[in-house]
Enzyme design. Structure first.
Site, PDB file in Angstrom:
ATOM      1  N   GLY A  46       0.838  -1.190   0.000  1.00  0.00           N
ATOM      2  CA  GLY A  46       0.000   0.000   0.000  1.00  0.00           C
ATOM      3  C   GLY A  46       0.875   1.242   0.000  1.00  0.00           C
ATOM      4  O   GLY A  46       2.048   1.184   0.390  1.00  0.00           O
ATOM      5  N   GLN A  51       3.296  10.012   1.357  1.00  0.00           N
ATOM      6  CA  GLN A  51       4.597   9.333   1.336  1.00  0.00           C
ATOM      7  C   GLN A  51       5.434   9.705   0.115  1.00  0.00           C
ATOM      8  O   GLN A  51       6.643   9.487   0.092  1.00  0.00           O
ATOM      9  CB  GLN A  51       4.413   7.808   1.351  1.00  0.00           C
ATOM     10  CG  GLN A  51       3.886   7.286   2.678  1.00  0.00           C
ATOM     11  CD  GLN A  51       3.762   5.772   2.651  1.00  0.00           C
ATOM     12  OE1 GLN A  51       2.783   5.257   2.118  1.00  0.00           O
ATOM     13  NE2 GLN A  51       4.736   5.074   3.183  1.00  0.00           N
ATOM     14  N   CYS A  92       6.520  -0.231   6.995  1.00  0.00           N
ATOM     15  CA  CYS A  92       6.129   0.976   6.277  1.00  0.00           C
ATOM     16  C   CYS A  92       7.283   1.402   5.376  1.00  0.00           C
ATOM     17  O   CYS A  92       8.430   1.416   5.822  1.00  0.00           O
ATOM     18  CB  CYS A  92       5.800   2.075   7.286  1.00  0.00           C
ATOM     19  SG  CYS A  92       5.298   3.620   6.528  1.00  0.00           S
ATOM     20  N   LEU A  93       6.969   1.738   4.134  1.00  0.00           N
ATOM     21  CA  LEU A  93       8.031   2.147   3.207  1.00  0.00           C
ATOM     22  C   LEU A  93       8.724   3.434   3.669  1.00  0.00           C
ATOM     23  O   LEU A  93       9.848   3.696   3.280  1.00  0.00           O
ATOM     24  CB  LEU A  93       7.470   2.336   1.793  1.00  0.00           C
ATOM     25  CG  LEU A  93       6.994   1.065   1.075  1.00  0.00           C
ATOM     26  CD1 LEU A  93       6.354   1.419  -0.261  1.00  0.00           C
ATOM     27  CD2 LEU A  93       8.132   0.074   0.880  1.00  0.00           C
ATOM     28  N   HIS A 134      -3.812   1.560   7.936  1.00  0.00           N
ATOM     29  CA  HIS A 134      -2.442   2.076   7.884  1.00  0.00           C
ATOM     30  C   HIS A 134      -2.346   3.221   6.863  1.00  0.00           C
ATOM     31  O   HIS A 134      -1.807   4.292   7.169  1.00  0.00           O
ATOM     32  CB  HIS A 134      -1.503   0.917   7.502  1.00  0.00           C
ATOM     33  CG  HIS A 134      -0.063   1.283   7.342  1.00  0.00           C
ATOM     34  ND1 HIS A 134       0.945   0.668   8.065  1.00  0.00           N
ATOM     35  CD2 HIS A 134       0.572   2.180   6.541  1.00  0.00           C
ATOM     36  CE1 HIS A 134       2.112   1.190   7.702  1.00  0.00           C
ATOM     37  NE2 HIS A 134       1.915   2.103   6.778  1.00  0.00           N
ATOM     38  N   GLU A 135      -2.897   2.994   5.664  1.00  0.00           N
ATOM     39  CA  GLU A 135      -2.791   4.017   4.607  1.00  0.00           C
ATOM     40  C   GLU A 135      -3.653   5.245   4.937  1.00  0.00           C
ATOM     41  O   GLU A 135      -3.246   6.375   4.678  1.00  0.00           O
ATOM     42  CB  GLU A 135      -3.170   3.440   3.242  1.00  0.00           C
ATOM     43  CG  GLU A 135      -2.317   2.254   2.776  1.00  0.00           C
ATOM     44  CD  GLU A 135      -0.821   2.470   2.888  1.00  0.00           C
ATOM     45  OE1 GLU A 135      -0.354   3.620   2.799  1.00  0.00           O
ATOM     46  OE2 GLU A 135      -0.090   1.474   3.095  1.00  0.00           O
ATOM     47  N   HIS A 138      -1.894   7.491   7.274  1.00  0.00           N
ATOM     48  CA  HIS A 138      -0.910   8.358   6.611  1.00  0.00           C
ATOM     49  C   HIS A 138      -1.545   9.682   6.182  1.00  0.00           C
ATOM     50  O   HIS A 138      -0.917  10.730   6.278  1.00  0.00           O
ATOM     51  CB  HIS A 138      -0.350   7.673   5.356  1.00  0.00           C
ATOM     52  CG  HIS A 138       0.852   6.812   5.605  1.00  0.00           C
ATOM     53  ND1 HIS A 138       2.013   7.299   6.159  1.00  0.00           N
ATOM     54  CD2 HIS A 138       1.087   5.500   5.358  1.00  0.00           C
ATOM     55  CE1 HIS A 138       2.897   6.317   6.242  1.00  0.00           C
ATOM     56  NE2 HIS A 138       2.361   5.205   5.773  1.00  0.00           N
TER      57      HIS A 138
HETATM   58 ZN    ZN Z   1       3.204   3.358   5.746  1.00  0.00          ZN
END
Ligand code: ZN
Length: 184
Positions: A46, A51, A92-93, A134-135, A138
């Protein structure tokens, strides 16, 4: 299609509250397509617009993250129902090399619009529910590190400090470059 750079902790854009998308035009569609490419390139399940430095309420989810194995591009997503509890390990990226157990709702209903501005309603459980929450977090400037208890905080502290130093170093390099240009 070029891919985006992924902003890492502690870049301030990750703490911004993203604005609602008024209408999904060509620019938004291009951003969504590029977000998908970026997510695939970094092997994420995701990705949220913040991000990649774009403060708009847009997320993408890979087919691997969805039990129906479909790619999801979601605009202005909001959680309209939360039920139960689920504890799962998340990464998480924007926080490479960190995984944390995060407690979230075990079942959610998420509503938003797709890139054609058609209403979308998603019912999700377990892993899929975690990814959506999670997304959507963000988009509100919230990260998995905000969920940790004291014990886990200690465990990840050295890595966070390292990322903070990397961020400072990268900033001073770009600032130095700027000074050089001005000096010339
Ligand atoms: Zn993340």
């Amino acid at each position: 299609m070029p891919i985006f750079k992924i902003f890492r902790y502690p870049h301030p854009v990750l703490r911004k509250k993203c604005k609602k998308v008024e209408n999904v035009g060509a620019w938004e569609k291009k951003i969504l397509a590029q977000m998908v490419e970026t997510m695939y390139a970094f092997e994420g399940v995701g990705l949220a617009a913040s991000q990649v430095g774009i403060e708009r309420q847009m997320i993408v989810i890979a087919p691997e993250g969805n039990p129906e194995k479909e790619l999801i591009k979601l605009v202005n997503p909001s959680i309209t129902l939360k039920e139960g509890e689920s504890l799962m390990e998340e990464g998480c990226l924007s926080l490479p090399e960190i995984t944390l157990k995060v407690k979230r709702a075990g079942r959610v209903i998420v509503e938003g619009i797709d890139e054609e501005e058609k209403p979308v309603r998603i019912e999700a459980e377990n892993l899929f529910a975690h990814i959506l929450q999670h997304e959507i977090d963000h988009l509100q400037g919230k990260l998995i590190i905000d969920y940790v208890n004291e014990k886990e905080k200690k465990k990840i502290a050295p890595r966070l400090t390292q990322m903070e130093q990397d961020f400072e170093n990268s900033r001073s390099i770009s600032e130095r470059k700027k000074d050089n240009i001005i000096a010339r």
